[in-house]
Structure formats: structure tokens, C-alpha cells
Design a protein around this motif. Structure first.
Motif, PDB file in Angstrom:
ATOM      1  N   ASN A  92      47.321  46.037  48.533  1.00 49.28           N
ATOM      2  CA  ASN A  92      47.165  46.013  47.075  1.00 49.28           C
ATOM      3  C   ASN A  92      46.461  44.747  46.580  1.00 49.28           C
ATOM      4  N   ASP A 142      38.063  45.872  44.377  1.00 55.61           N
ATOM      5  CA  ASP A 142      37.301  47.092  44.622  1.00 55.61           C
ATOM      6  C   ASP A 142      35.896  46.922  44.050  1.00 55.61           C
ATOM      7  N   ARG A 151      35.882  47.716  49.590  1.00 57.53           N
ATOM      8  CA  ARG A 151      37.126  47.021  49.244  1.00 57.53           C
ATOM      9  C   ARG A 151      37.228  45.719  50.029  1.00 57.53           C
ATOM     10  N   VAL A 164      47.412  50.799  45.624  1.00 60.51           N
ATOM     11  CA  VAL A 164      46.955  51.865  46.515  1.00 60.51           C
ATOM     12  C   VAL A 164      48.055  52.251  47.495  1.00 60.51           C
ATOM     13  N   ASN A 175      47.505  49.162  39.353  1.00 56.85           N
ATOM     14  CA  ASN A 175      46.864  50.238  40.121  1.00 56.85           C
ATOM     15  C   ASN A 175      47.016  50.025  41.631  1.00 56.85           C
TER      16      ASN A 175
END
Length: 215
Positions: free
Chosen positions: A182, A186, A80, A164, A162
Motif C-alpha cells: 500500500n 501509481d 507502480r 490495494v 485506496n
């Protein structure tokens, strides 16, 4: 007639004497048990006996024998990269992560690379979708500049959908730390089927090594 009776008695006495002498030559049964016990103590000690006497463990495995084992398959890589608020430029920390990715065995295995771009919830959906794509494309361009084939890389823009971590606290105020998490790309690198796990540094570990070093 009397002579025959005397002769029979003499023979009976002789037979009885012979039986007594034979029993004496055989010896006492306890002597035989003692001899057997003495012979048992002359047997060479087993490895476990030697270990208990010397205090040192003795392996029953030969160190020069290797047992073939099927190699474990390599796992995919997931990394990430974070981004500043509203930006798509790579920070020094992001470049360091990318260097690790570039040097990873998964990258060298040649599998497909997926770059998923994400944002926090600030801004409109359309703007966040564009920003997430721009961040993923920035990572893609860096990889290509460093020798990764473009056909391996797929870019997906997720926008803000999406996260996290929650973008806001329980009272509704923005959670800046969570929003920073966020804003990310990824990186996922797949591994071609049948690719073995990367070899460990140093001498190869055998099943014998593994068993003898278990605690």
C-alpha cells in the motif's frame, strides 16, 4: 412395275448398310469416357495436390503483397513504485522502474502523467495525506530532472484511502506485507488520441505473414 419394286428394295438395303457403317465409325461410348478420364489426368495438379505429394504446405498468398491494416491504438501505461515504511526516498528498485517509464513509448508520445501517492493505514489521516503527497512529489521531481516537462505531471495525494491489500489480518494484527504494497506511487501515462501502437522490432508483419504462421 417389277423393276421399280426391285429398285426400291436395293435402295433400302444400301441405306441400312450405310447406317451400320456410320455407327461403327463412331466407336463405343465407353471408349469416349475412357478418353475423357485420361485427359483429366493430364491436368496440372492444384496447390493442395502438390502440398499432399511433397509434404510441404504451399501458400495461396503472394509473399510480396502487403495488405494495409489500420494500426492499433497505443494503450495507456500504468506502473507502480513502492516505498519503505515512513519514507519518501527512491530505492534502487524504484529508480529502475522509473527508467523503464522514461523509456516507454507512452512517455515519448507526450501524454499527461498522473502520480497518485498512497500510504498504509498506520498513523493519522493528516500525516498519511502529507506522506502520500511527498512520495508523489519525489517521483515528479525525478521525472522533471530527467527531462519530462513539469506541465505534463499532476500529483494527487490519496493518503490511506485506496489500499490495494488489507492493512490487517483477519485476527486484527498488522499485515506487514500488505502494508508494504500500500505504500506506493501509481504512475499513469495517458496517450494522445490517434497514437498508433509502437512498431515491433524487425520487419513489419503483414496480414500474409500472420495468416501463414497461424497454427
Amino acid at each position: 412395275m417389277i423393276d421399280l419394286i426391285k429398285a426400291a428394295k436395293a435402295m433400302a438395303i444400301c441405306s441400312g448398310t450405310a447406317l451400320i457403317l456410320s455407327a461403327c465409325h463412331r466407336g463405343d461410348p465407353s471408349d469416349e469416357a475412357t478418353d475423357t478420364a485420361s485427359a483429366a489426368t493430364d491436368v496440372a495438379p492444384t496447390p493442395s495436390d502438390a502440398a499432399s505429394e511433397g509434404g510441404e504446405k504451399i501458400s495461396i498468398f503472394r509473399p510480396d503483397v502487403e495488405i494495409a491494416r489500420e494500426p492499433k491504438p497505443m494503450a495507456p501505461l500504468s506502473m507502480r513504485i513502492g516505498f519503505d515504511d515512513g519514507g519518501s526516498e527512491l530505492s534502487d528498485a524504484a529508480r529502475n522502474v522509473l527508467l523503464e517509464v522514461l523509456d516507454s513509448p507512452q512517455m515519448k508520445a507526450g501524454g499527461a502523467i498522473v502520480l497518485g501517492g498512497h500510504t498504509d493505514s498506520a498513523g493519522t489521516d493528516a500525516a498519511n495525506l502529507r506522506a502520500s503527497r511527498k512520495r508523489a512529489e519525489t517521483v515528479r521531481d525525478w521525472l522533471i530532472e530527467h527531462g519530462v516537462a513539469e506541465k505534463r505531471v499532476t500529483v494527487i495525494a490519496f493518503g490511506e484511502q485506496n489500499p490495494v491489500a488489507p492493512n490487517a489480518k483477519a485476527d486484527g494484527t498488522p499485515d506487514e506485507d500488505a502494508r508494504a504494497r500500500n505504500r506506493r506511487v501509481d504512475i499513469t501515462i495517458a496517450v494522445p488520441p490517434g497514437t498508433p501502437e509502437a512498431a515491433k522490432t524487425g520487419a513489419a508483419e503483414t496480414l500474409v505473414d500472420e495468416l501463414t504462421t497461424m497454427r
